[in-house]
Scaffold this motif. Structure first.
Motif, PDB file in Angstrom:
ATOM      1  N   SER A 373       1.080  12.008   4.449  1.00 54.35           N
ATOM      2  CA  SER A 373       2.246  11.130   4.307  1.00 54.35           C
ATOM      3  C   SER A 373       1.965   9.728   4.835  1.00 54.35           C
ATOM      4  O   SER A 373       2.307   8.735   4.192  1.00 54.35           O
ATOM      5  CB  SER A 373       3.462  11.730   5.016  1.00 54.35           C
ATOM      6  N   SER A 374       1.323   9.623   6.006  1.00 58.19           N
ATOM      7  CA  SER A 374       1.029   8.306   6.591  1.00 58.19           C
ATOM      8  C   SER A 374       0.064   7.522   5.715  1.00 58.19           C
ATOM      9  O   SER A 374       0.244   6.322   5.470  1.00 58.19           O
ATOM     10  CB  SER A 374       0.433   8.474   7.992  1.00 58.19           C
ATOM     11  N   PHE A 375      -0.976   8.214   5.235  1.00 59.35           N
ATOM     12  CA  PHE A 375      -1.977   7.544   4.398  1.00 59.35           C
ATOM     13  C   PHE A 375      -1.329   7.072   3.094  1.00 59.35           C
ATOM     14  O   PHE A 375      -1.514   5.921   2.656  1.00 59.35           O
ATOM     15  CB  PHE A 375      -3.131   8.504   4.105  1.00 59.35           C
ATOM     16  N   ALA A 376      -0.562   7.947   2.449  1.00 57.70           N
ATOM     17  CA  ALA A 376       0.061   7.594   1.175  1.00 57.70           C
ATOM     18  C   ALA A 376       1.047   6.439   1.340  1.00 57.70           C
ATOM     19  O   ALA A 376       1.136   5.551   0.478  1.00 57.70           O
ATOM     20  CB  ALA A 376       0.765   8.817   0.582  1.00 57.70           C
ATOM     21  N   GLN A 377       1.789   6.425   2.450  1.00 61.13           N
ATOM     22  CA  GLN A 377       2.741   5.339   2.686  1.00 61.13           C
ATOM     23  C   GLN A 377       2.022   3.998   2.828  1.00 61.13           C
ATOM     24  O   GLN A 377       2.491   2.979   2.318  1.00 61.13           O
ATOM     25  CB  GLN A 377       3.576   5.634   3.927  1.00 61.13           C
ATOM     26  N   SER A 378       0.881   3.986   3.516  1.00 64.33           N
ATOM     27  CA  SER A 378       0.105   2.742   3.651  1.00 64.33           C
ATOM     28  C   SER A 378      -0.437   2.289   2.303  1.00 64.33           C
ATOM     29  O   SER A 378      -0.486   1.085   2.013  1.00 64.33           O
ATOM     30  CB  SER A 378      -1.042   2.950   4.643  1.00 64.33           C
ATOM     31  N   ILE A 379      -0.851   3.235   1.462  1.00 66.30           N
ATOM     32  CA  ILE A 379      -1.362   2.890   0.137  1.00 66.30           C
ATOM     33  C   ILE A 379      -0.256   2.286  -0.719  1.00 66.30           C
ATOM     34  O   ILE A 379      -0.456   1.281  -1.411  1.00 66.30           O
ATOM     35  CB  ILE A 379      -1.974   4.136  -0.542  1.00 66.30           C
ATOM     36  N   VAL A 380       0.941   2.890  -0.676  1.00 65.47           N
ATOM     37  CA  VAL A 380       2.076   2.352  -1.434  1.00 65.47           C
ATOM     38  C   VAL A 380       2.423   0.952  -0.943  1.00 65.47           C
ATOM     39  O   VAL A 380       2.691   0.035  -1.731  1.00 65.47           O
ATOM     40  CB  VAL A 380       3.309   3.282  -1.306  1.00 65.47           C
ATOM     41  N   LYS A 381       2.402   0.772   0.378  1.00 63.22           N
ATOM     42  CA  LYS A 381       2.841  -0.491   0.982  1.00 63.22           C
ATOM     43  C   LYS A 381       1.877  -1.647   0.734  1.00 63.22           C
ATOM     44  O   LYS A 381       2.294  -2.792   0.517  1.00 63.22           O
ATOM     45  CB  LYS A 381       3.025  -0.287   2.488  1.00 63.22           C
ATOM     46  N   TYR A 382       0.575  -1.372   0.731  1.00 64.19           N
ATOM     47  CA  TYR A 382      -0.405  -2.465   0.688  1.00 64.19           C
ATOM     48  C   TYR A 382      -1.354  -2.447  -0.519  1.00 64.19           C
ATOM     49  O   TYR A 382      -1.823  -3.502  -0.933  1.00 64.19           O
ATOM     50  CB  TYR A 382      -1.255  -2.450   1.963  1.00 64.19           C
ATOM     51  N   VAL A 383      -1.653  -1.269  -1.054  1.00 56.55           N
ATOM     52  CA  VAL A 383      -2.681  -1.173  -2.100  1.00 56.55           C
ATOM     53  C   VAL A 383      -2.077  -1.202  -3.495  1.00 56.55           C
ATOM     54  O   VAL A 383      -2.546  -1.922  -4.375  1.00 56.55           O
ATOM     55  CB  VAL A 383      -3.530   0.112  -1.908  1.00 56.55           C
ATOM     56  N   LEU A 384      -1.021  -0.437  -3.709  1.00 60.34           N
ATOM     57  CA  LEU A 384      -0.401  -0.364  -5.039  1.00 60.34           C
ATOM     58  C   LEU A 384       0.679  -1.428  -5.177  1.00 60.34           C
ATOM     59  O   LEU A 384       1.833  -1.140  -5.506  1.00 60.34           O
ATOM     60  CB  LEU A 384       0.175   1.036  -5.265  1.00 60.34           C
TER      61      LEU A 384
END
Length: 513
Positions: A373-384
């Motif tokens: 969950s933490s990793f996916a949230q960071s990806i949504v917030k900054y990468v995608l």
């Protein structure tokens, strides 16, 4: 198309003869064996009790059965470590990919069948507490008062059931999400046995004073119909035809009541309010689980992300029930689906620095160094995001490969084998933020190879000054090092200083204006 035909068509053509062979051979064991298809590509086999379960996958057939100490010279039978934790009754599993393996599996299945037949015969004369003899269970029919409730296309029956009926074998099933199965369609979180035990203790304690109080209803669902008598306002449940019900909400209450009844048989007559939804496909059940557990109570964010990802995949090929606008928007955007696939890709690739380091939904607490969950949230917030050049690649496989190369370069540059904090929240949050300016530097050349990224990272780290100059050194990322003491605000400052250093490293010595 019936469920059996649906399950057969789900497998790839070369697997269908394997499925046909194992089904035929199981039926040959005894003419009384009943084959019962269930949702999620499963088929169970039983006479009085289920002795084997077949799970149909696209590229193989999984057969699960009881451990009967049959010799396994090929060492292909696996112990299902999480069987007890998930409430699964079978604890051994073999993977079938060809007819030879289907033939090899039969002695294990036959032993499971013979063992369960013997156990059933011994137990018939003395049923366990609250249970009827097994021959009666197969024919169990329950008629109870109920109110029919129609909410759009959803039909519910509101009723009350005694614990003795709820805990009958085969009455309910918990569709637990299995992170290790790629095509798994479960949606429930893992059972918290401590939480169930607390409820059991409360119910048992309240038996003497008769003040145990559980007003919240259990939500059960089936994709089948249940007979309703409009004159008498009753429903008739024939377990052999409609069971088991799936638990959409209330698995901890049911488990707690089961434990309580084992301690005090008076609990068997304790009544529980129940809502039963009928003719509800499994996908719709999953949606209702998400709605109930994200609007009324907290659910593990990793489980929620997995459900949202599955709904995104189903958006254009299956009808979805009405969802709250904020959930539907997330499903339609598809960013959670992509983020979860990024995480899975990093975790599953053997050459990834993240290989088996990410704790997925319903994984054991000790597995992995960071939650999905933490990793996916960071990806949504900054990468995608629109300002990250990786979103303009327009090839999802290349996107994931670029992101993997990025982490390989980071690992090769920083990780000396003791840089544990790099693989925790701080490392993920920092380098997901930093990916925006970093990929901007690379987008002109289009060169996203690992060696190119390593060179750019080293040049950047050499130019970081001040308090965070050590960010590019392994010592900074060791347990007890500076990285572990930074909060989200400090990590933003580090990302800012790294971006400045990145620009400085590529700036010309002479500037003309």
């Amino acid at each position: 198309m019936g469920l059996i035909e649906d399950h057969i068509s789900y497998a790839k053509p070369h697997i269908r003869p394997v499925l046909d062979s194992i089904r035929t051979n199981i039926h040959a064991l005894d003419s009384r064996i009943v084959e019962r298809p269930t949702p999620r590509q499963r088929i169970v086999f039983l006479v009085d009790r289920i002795f084997a379960e077949v799970k149909v996958q696209k590229d193989c057939v999984l057969v699960r059965f009881f451990d009967c100490a049959v010799p396994d010279p090929r060492q292909v039978v696996l112990h299902i470590e999480h069987a007890e934790k998930n409430g699964w009754q079978h604890n051994k599993e073999v993977r079938l990919t060809d007819l030879e393996m289907a033939h090899y599996a039969m002695p294990f299945i036959e032993a499971s069948f013979r063992t369960q037949r013997s156990a059933t015969t011994r137990a018939r004369s003395v049923p366990r507490f609250g249970q009827q003899p097994e021959t009666e269970i197969a024919m169990a029919t329950i008629t109870i008062p109920a109110a029919r409730v129609r909410q759009g296309d959803l039909t519910l029956y509101t009723t009350a059931l005694k614990v003795r009926d709820l805990i009958r074998p085969g009455f309910y099933n918990v569709e637990t999400l299995d992170p290790s199965a790629e095509d798994d369609k479960g949606y429930q979180r893992l059972l918290n046995k401590g939480r169930a035990k607390k409820l059991a203790d409360y119910v048992v304690k309240g038996q003497d004073a008769r003040d145990a109080f559980l007003p919240t209803s259990v939500f059960l669902a089936t994709d089948k119909s249940v007979a309703f008598d409009e004159v008498g306002n009753t429903i008739t449940i024939e377990l052999a035809g409609v069971g088991p019900f799936n638990v959409v909400d209330g698995q901890h209450r049911l488990e707690g009541l089961k434990v309580a009844a084992e301690k005090d048989t008076r609990v068997l007559d304790f009544e529980v309010p129940v809502n039963i939804a009928i003719n509800l496909p499994t996908l719709h059940q999953m949606c209702h689980f998400l709605i109930v557990n994200s609007t009324q109570k907290s659910v593990d964010k990793s489980v929620e992300q997995r459900i949202v990802a599955r709904l995104t995949e189903a958006l254009d090929i299956e009808d979805l029930p009405s969802l709250p606008r904020w959930i539907l928007n997330t499903v339609e955007r598809g960013e959670v689906d992509k983020a979860v696939k990024y995480v899975d890709y990093l975790n599953d690739q053997p050459d990834s620095p993240w290989h088996n380091k990410i704790r997925k939904a319903n994984d054991d607490a000790g597995v992995g160094r960071i939650n999905q969950s933490s990793f996916a949230q960071s990806i949504v917030k900054y990468v995608l995001t629109a300002n990250n050049p990786i979103s303009a690649v327009s090839d999802f496989d290349k996107e994931r490969k670029i992101f993997l190369n990025y982490w390989k370069a980071i690992s090769n540059t920083i990780d000396d084998g003791d840089s544990e904090t790099l693989y925790k929240y701080g490392g993920v949050e920092l380098f997901c933020q930093f990916s925006v300016p970093f990929f901007m530097k690379l987008q002109t050349s289009g060169n996203y190879r690992v060696d190119t990224m390593e060179s750019l990272l080293k040049s950047c780290f050499d130019n970081v000054e001040g308090e965070y100059a050590g960010v590019g050194h392994p010592e900074w990322w060791r347990t007890g090092g500076q990285a572990g003491r930074l909060n989200s605000g400090a990590l933003r400052l580090v990302a800012y200083e790294m971006a400045r250093a990145l620009n400085k490293s590529s700036m010309a010595d002479t500037i003309q204006v």
